[in-house]
Write a protein that holds these residues in place. Structure first.
Motif, PDB file in Angstrom:
ATOM      1  N   ALA A   1     -12.871 -97.443  15.237  1.00 33.78           N
ATOM      2  CA  ALA A   1     -14.252 -96.974  15.359  1.00 33.78           C
ATOM      3  C   ALA A   1     -15.175 -98.109  15.778  1.00 33.78           C
ATOM      4  N   GLY A   2     -14.971 -99.292  15.200  1.00 28.76           N
ATOM      5  CA  GLY A   2     -15.820-100.434  15.528  1.00 28.76           C
ATOM      6  C   GLY A   2     -15.652-100.892  16.960  1.00 28.76           C
ATOM      7  N   LEU A   3     -14.399-101.005  17.419  1.00 30.00           N
ATOM      8  CA  LEU A   3     -14.158-101.422  18.793  1.00 30.00           C
ATOM      9  C   LEU A   3     -14.682-100.390  19.781  1.00 30.00           C
TER      10      LEU A   3
ATOM     11  N   GLU B   1     -24.449-106.317  16.669  1.00 26.67           N
ATOM     12  CA  GLU B   1     -23.545-105.259  16.213  1.00 26.67           C
ATOM     13  C   GLU B   1     -22.175-105.818  15.850  1.00 26.67           C
ATOM     14  N   ALA B   2     -21.678-106.769  16.644  1.00 29.67           N
ATOM     15  CA  ALA B   2     -20.387-107.386  16.332  1.00 29.67           C
ATOM     16  C   ALA B   2     -20.454-108.129  14.999  1.00 29.67           C
ATOM     17  N   ARG B   3     -21.585-108.795  14.745  1.00 28.59           N
ATOM     18  CA  ARG B   3     -21.771-109.507  13.477  1.00 28.59           C
ATOM     19  C   ARG B   3     -21.865-108.515  12.320  1.00 28.59           C
ATOM     20  N   ARG B   4     -22.583-107.418  12.535  1.00 26.37           N
ATOM     21  CA  ARG B   4     -22.751-106.416  11.475  1.00 26.37           C
ATOM     22  C   ARG B   4     -21.416-105.793  11.092  1.00 26.37           C
TER      23      ARG B   4
ATOM     24  N   GLY C   1     -18.482-107.216  11.487  1.00 26.55           N
ATOM     25  CA  GLY C   1     -17.590-108.223  10.933  1.00 26.55           C
ATOM     26  C   GLY C   1     -16.182-108.154  11.482  1.00 26.55           C
ATOM     27  N   LEU C   2     -16.039-107.693  12.722  1.00 24.99           N
ATOM     28  CA  LEU C   2     -14.718-107.594  13.335  1.00 24.99           C
ATOM     29  C   LEU C   2     -14.338-108.915  13.985  1.00 24.99           C
ATOM     30  N   HIS C   3     -13.221-109.474  13.581  1.00 20.04           N
ATOM     31  CA  HIS C   3     -12.695-110.682  14.201  1.00 20.04           C
ATOM     32  C   HIS C   3     -11.416-110.273  14.927  1.00 20.04           C
ATOM     33  N   ASP C   4     -11.578-109.976  16.201  1.00 17.97           N
ATOM     34  CA  ASP C   4     -10.492-109.360  16.946  1.00 17.97           C
ATOM     35  C   ASP C   4     -10.502-109.902  18.380  1.00 17.97           C
ATOM     36  N   PRO C   5      -9.330-110.140  18.978  1.00 16.21           N
ATOM     37  CA  PRO C   5      -9.296-110.604  20.375  1.00 16.21           C
ATOM     38  C   PRO C   5     -10.030-109.670  21.325  1.00 16.21           C
ATOM     39  N   ALA C   6     -10.011-108.372  21.026  1.00 17.63           N
ATOM     40  CA  ALA C   6     -10.696-107.414  21.896  1.00 17.63           C
ATOM     41  C   ALA C   6     -12.205-107.649  21.905  1.00 17.63           C
ATOM     42  N   VAL C   7     -12.763-108.059  20.766  1.00 21.42           N
ATOM     43  CA  VAL C   7     -14.192-108.358  20.684  1.00 21.42           C
ATOM     44  C   VAL C   7     -14.508-109.584  21.529  1.00 21.42           C
ATOM     45  N   GLU C   8     -13.661-110.597  21.463  1.00 20.73           N
ATOM     46  CA  GLU C   8     -13.872-111.806  22.264  1.00 20.73           C
ATOM     47  C   GLU C   8     -13.804-111.488  23.752  1.00 20.73           C
ATOM     48  N   GLU C   9     -12.917-110.595  24.124  1.00 21.49           N
ATOM     49  CA  GLU C   9     -12.795-110.228  25.537  1.00 21.49           C
ATOM     50  C   GLU C   9     -14.038-109.470  26.009  1.00 21.49           C
ATOM     51  N   MET C  10     -14.558-108.572  25.170  1.00 20.67           N
ATOM     52  CA  MET C  10     -15.799-107.877  25.510  1.00 20.67           C
ATOM     53  C   MET C  10     -16.949-108.866  25.647  1.00 20.67           C
ATOM     54  N   ARG C  11     -17.003-109.818  24.720  1.00 18.03           N
ATOM     55  CA  ARG C  11     -18.061-110.833  24.761  1.00 18.03           C
ATOM     56  C   ARG C  11     -17.975-111.637  26.056  1.00 18.03           C
ATOM     57  N   ARG C  12     -16.770-112.026  26.446  1.00 14.82           N
ATOM     58  CA  ARG C  12     -16.582-112.790  27.685  1.00 14.82           C
ATOM     59  C   ARG C  12     -17.040-111.976  28.892  1.00 14.82           C
ATOM     60  N   TRP C  13     -16.680-110.702  28.912  1.00 15.67           N
ATOM     61  CA  TRP C  13     -17.038-109.834  30.031  1.00 15.67           C
ATOM     62  C   TRP C  13     -18.553-109.655  30.107  1.00 15.67           C
ATOM     63  N   LEU C  14     -19.193-109.487  28.948  1.00 18.80           N
ATOM     64  CA  LEU C  14     -20.635-109.288  28.914  1.00 18.80           C
ATOM     65  C   LEU C  14     -21.374-110.557  29.356  1.00 18.80           C
ATOM     66  N   ARG C  15     -20.911-111.706  28.894  1.00 16.36           N
ATOM     67  CA  ARG C  15     -21.541-112.966  29.299  1.00 16.36           C
ATOM     68  C   ARG C  15     -21.363-113.212  30.788  1.00 16.36           C
ATOM     69  N   ARG C  16     -20.206-112.845  31.289  1.00 17.30           N
ATOM     70  CA  ARG C  16     -19.973-112.962  32.735  1.00 17.30           C
ATOM     71  C   ARG C  16     -20.949-112.057  33.493  1.00 17.30           C
ATOM     72  N   GLY C  17     -21.133-110.841  33.006  1.00 16.80           N
ATOM     73  CA  GLY C  17     -22.075-109.922  33.636  1.00 16.80           C
ATOM     74  C   GLY C  17     -23.491-110.447  33.590  1.00 16.80           C
ATOM     75  N   LEU C  18     -23.864-111.090  32.481  1.00 20.99           N
ATOM     76  CA  LEU C  18     -25.195-111.665  32.349  1.00 20.99           C
ATOM     77  C   LEU C  18     -25.391-112.791  33.363  1.00 20.99           C
ATOM     78  N   GLU C  19     -24.372-113.626  33.517  1.00 22.84           N
ATOM     79  CA  GLU C  19     -24.453-114.721  34.491  1.00 22.84           C
ATOM     80  C   GLU C  19     -24.623-114.181  35.910  1.00 22.84           C
ATOM     81  N   LEU C  20     -23.819-113.195  36.287  1.00 23.63           N
ATOM     82  CA  LEU C  20     -23.894-112.642  37.634  1.00 23.63           C
ATOM     83  C   LEU C  20     -25.211-111.906  37.866  1.00 23.63           C
TER      84      LEU C  20
END
Length: 284
Positions: A44-46, A73-76, A78-97
């Motif tokens: 549900a969180g992912l 939302e990720a902090r709220r 409390g999910l520590h998951d590789p999938a969260v890190e991948e979403m974060r990377r994708w979002l930061r990449r989108g922000l840069e572009l």
């Protein structure tokens, strides 16, 4: 019930899903194995975080507030998951572009080009120019150089061409390269590069600056998808790619491309993963 008759689900509704999962865990911990309960909460969180990311990309522009909302939302959760890190990377990449496309262009130091005094270089990458000739495609390796004045292609064996930004109509990222449409045959065509999205972002940003069309903070282009439309499409397609059913790297795709006057409506939008969307391109 027809897809258009369904009630769009809001971000608050998705947060309620996560809250419900927590409530079930707190009330039924004695009857549900811990591993099974954690799996339900993780799913549900992912799903909630993936929805936030997909909606952020839905209008083509990622803002600082959208990245901050994801982090909150990720902090709220409390999910520590590789999938969260991948979403974060994708979002930061989108922000840069998004910043680059909006006119915040990088600067590249070049000692091999003869530049005018006020000319700045924003891109200098290796490429293969692909031009469609009557005899077939011609591939020429070289460098693609974008400056504040013009776009240059420098052939590895010598020669090349240059084109002023005023003669470039559109720049789009394709599968493995960028397509440049111009009012002249010189300079246009397809250029294979290692990072098409980044190259297209720099070229689009340089084109906007040259035309004085820099995006104002909070502005949206005509392809912006209203929140209610995003929610309806997400619910109809089940939060997954309609072709391969992937649930990661999802994008809102126009069935009839926007470049061909396709409407930004529920009936003309679908969820595709990044790979399926790139393979589709501008095809109907």
């Amino acid at each position: 019930m027809a897809p258009s008759d369904r009630t769009p689900r809001t971000a608050a509704a998705c947060r309620n899903d996560v809250g419900l999962a927590r409530w079930v865990l707190s009330r039924c911990f004695h009857a549900v194995p811990r591993a099974a309960g954690e799996a339900v909460f993780r799913s549900a969180g992912l799903g909630h975080l993936q929805r936030i990311v997909t909606f952020a990309f839905g209008d083509g522009i990622i803002e600082d507030s959208e990245a901050a909302f994801f982090e909150n939302e990720a902090r709220r959760l409390g999910l520590h998951d590789p999938a969260v890190e991948e979403m974060r990377r994708w979002l930061r990449r989108g922000l840069e572009l998004s910043r680059i496309r909006g006119g915040q262009l990088p600067r590249v130091h070049s000692t091999t080009l003869h530049l005018e005094l006020d000319e700045l270089v924003h891109l200098d990458v290796g490429t293969v120019q692909v031009r469609q000739l009557a005899s077939g495609p011609r591939e020429t390796p070289g460098r693609l150089v974008a400056s504040s004045r013009k776009l240059r292609f420098l052939g590895r064996a010598g020669g090349g061409n240059e084109i002023a930004w005023q003669k470039i109509v559109e720049v789009t990222a394709g599968h493995g390269g960028v397509d440049i449409a111009a009012t002249t045959s010189r300079g246009g065509g397809t250029y294979r590069v290692d990072d098409p999205d980044y190259v297209a972002a720099v070229l689009s940003g340089a084109l906007r600056v040259a035309r004085r069309l820099v995006i104002a903070p909070g502005a949206r282009d005509s392809r912006a998808v209203p929140q209610a439309v995003k929610a309806a499409v997400w619910q109809r397609d089940g939060g997954a790619c309609v072709q391969c059913r992937a649930t990661e790297y999802l994008e809102f795709d126009h069935v009839i491309p926007h470049s061909r006057s396709g409407a930004t409506s529920v009936n003309n939008l679908q969820l595709l993963c990044c790979r399926c969307n790139q393979e589709k391109g501008a095809r109907i």
